[in-house]
Design an enzyme around this catalytic site. Structure first.
Site, PDB file in Angstrom:
ATOM      1  CB  SER A  53      13.197  12.394  -7.423  1.00 20.32           C
ATOM      2  OG  SER A  53      14.555  12.637  -7.578  1.00 20.32           O
ATOM      3  CE  LYS A  97      10.886  15.579  -3.599  1.00 21.79           C
ATOM      4  NZ  LYS A  97      11.671  15.299  -4.711  1.00 21.79           N
ATOM      5  CB  SER A 127      14.680  14.547  -4.022  1.00 20.01           C
ATOM      6  OG  SER A 127      13.988  14.652  -5.254  1.00 20.01           O
TER       7      SER A 127
END
Length: 477
Positions: free
Chosen positions: A186, A87, A162
């Site tokens: 997220s 990520k 996210s």
């Protein structure tokens, strides 16, 4: 190394647990695994924009070293040979980490985050980075550096966020495991939107060294996979104590690789279709989730409609989030109006308005909610609820402005089904629950008492085996 598209696609469709086992038995080489995923990334990623930084040469070189290690007879880590793109909010030494922000567009860290260190030490091979919203704010993945990530099941729709790049990369079969993080959903929302599995662990289960607040309990890091077993495998590497983290839990991560009991007979399940009337849920999502009650009952569970006491959870979450944003991003705010996207700037400014009295009020309320939840989970083994209040929405908008006929005024409003449960400090698993009539994925949220990750994994695995919704792959070029 040449690999045909057909061969690459077949290999990339395998589960992470299976690939790792084949590599360990030397029936597959790490180079074959990495080459297959690089081939598929080259053909598919442009459609979804999930992986935004890619280092094919470095990945193949690392795979070669992994194969040499395997040939030497050395003990191999549990993730040996598995490719992963991290990520883009997780720091990776020597590899650009932008946080989805123009401020950090050329930022190259000098050290790895803890979870990156642990995953690579377990044998995983770094491919690159997955896309995020700006500073991971919001549950729709778009930013001014790389643009929007698109949903593999319908590229006109959002992949969530996210950890949207991570979820889309998993669903598109670009990587077999993925790391994520979760404050207001997220990990869970993108897992729901992309028909994969995402686990928000108990705070401290996966150590995070946030320089601005070592005692942070809203934001956690966690694993994602296409199956519960793959997610548990990654958790087994990410979890475990770290002396530098004051809230890290002592349980060794390896316990999450132990077999899960499949029998759910007598399991006490609370069903909260709208969290006790606190959140609107679109009818098509509500219908998919409602059908899962019968599945759990067929597995032997005793299901009762009930919900924990979440009064005050809205105030607790929004206040602590705003305080966190002020602490984390306030120093970056130099007064330039375009320094942050408007919704992020609004959230920082909400933090700047807070007083000591505000923080004292929500700390007391947070404690009351925690004690009420402890009582709730003494009566129920798990809670089930929708992950997201809507199905994947138009990729061109920032967030849904109406849910089930009710207006949503900020970029946070439509995420309540996830963030109200954040306040409980409990592990929450998102598993595929089926599809809307338009073929858009819907996730089921399974929540248990703090530290009960093996409970949510056990329930998720049994439910997954009974439904197999996650086996429905997207149709991509």
């Amino acid at each position: 190394m040449h690999v045909s598209p057909t061969e690459a696609d077949a290999l990339c469709a395998r589960d992470a647990v299976e690939i790792a086992d084949l590599v360990r038995r030397r029936e597959l080489s790490a180079r074959e695994v990495v080459a297959a995923h690089l081939d598929r990334i080259g053909r598919v990623n442009a459609t979804v924009n999930a992986i935004v930084t890619l280092d094919p040469e470095g990945a193949l070189a690392a795979a070669g070293r992994a194969d040499e290690l395997a040939a030497s007879g050395a003990e191999l880590g549990p993730l040996h040979g598995l490719p992963i793109a991290f990520k883009d909010t997780h720091e990776t030494r020597g590899m650009r980490t932008t946080h989805g922000s123009p401020i950090f567009a050329e930022h190259v860290p000098e050290q790895d985050d803890i979870l990156v260190q642990r995953i690579e030490a377990a044998g995983a091979i770094r491919l690159g980075k997955t896309n995020v919203p700006e500073f991971a704010a919001g549950s729709h993945t778009f930013n001014r550096v790389f643009g929007a990530t698109r949903n593999p099941y319908d590229p006109t729709r959002s992949a969530g966020g996210s950890s949207g790049g991570a979820a889309a990369a998993l669903a598109a079969r670009l990587q077999p495991i993925a790391d994520g993080s979760d404050m207001g959903g997220s990990l869970r929302n993108p897992a729901s939107f992309c028909n994969v599995v995402g686990l928000r662990p108990t705070p401290g289960r996966v150590p995070v060294l946030a320089a601005d607040d070592l005692w942070e309990t809203l934001a956690v890091a966690g694993p994602m996979g296409r199956t519960v077993a793959d997610t548990a495998l990654l958790l087994s590497v990410m979890a475990g104590p770290d002396a530098r983290s004051p809230i890290s839990l002592e349980t060794p991560g390896a316990v999450f690789r132990e077999p899960l009991a499949p029998d759910l007979t007598g399991l006490r399940v609370a069903y909260a279709p709208d969290l006790g009337g606190r959140v609107p849920v679109d009818a098509e999502v509500r219908a998919v989730v409602a059908r899962q009650v019968a599945v759990l009952e067929e597995l032997g569970c005793r299901v009762t409609e009930d919900c924990p006491d979440l009064d005050g959870a809205e105030d607790v979450f929004r206040t602590l989030r705003a305080h966190s944003f002020r602490t984390g991003f306030g120093a970056l705010n130099d007064g330039s109006p375009d320094r942050f996207k408007p919704s992020l700037l609004w959230n920082i400014e909400e933090g700047l308005k807070l007083t000591a009295g505000d923080l004292a009020r929500v700390q007391a309320e947070h404690g009351r909610i925690h004690l009420a939840a402890a009582d709730f989970f003494s009566r129920y083994d798990v809670l089930i609820a929708p992950v997201s209040q809507v199905a994947p929405f138009d990729v061109e908008i920032e967030y849904p402005t109406v849910v089930d006929g009710r207006p949503q005024h900020t970029y946070l409003d439509w995420m309540r089904s996830a963030y109200l449960l954040t306040v409980l400090g409990a592990p929450a698993l998102s598993v595929p629950a089926g599809f809307t009539p338009a073929g858009l994925p819907v996730g089921l949220q399974i929540v248990a008492a703090p530290r009960a990750e093996r409970t949510v994994l056990r329930v998720g695995a049994a439910y997954e085996a009974a439904t197999r919704h996650g086996r429905t792959a997207p149709l991509l070029p």
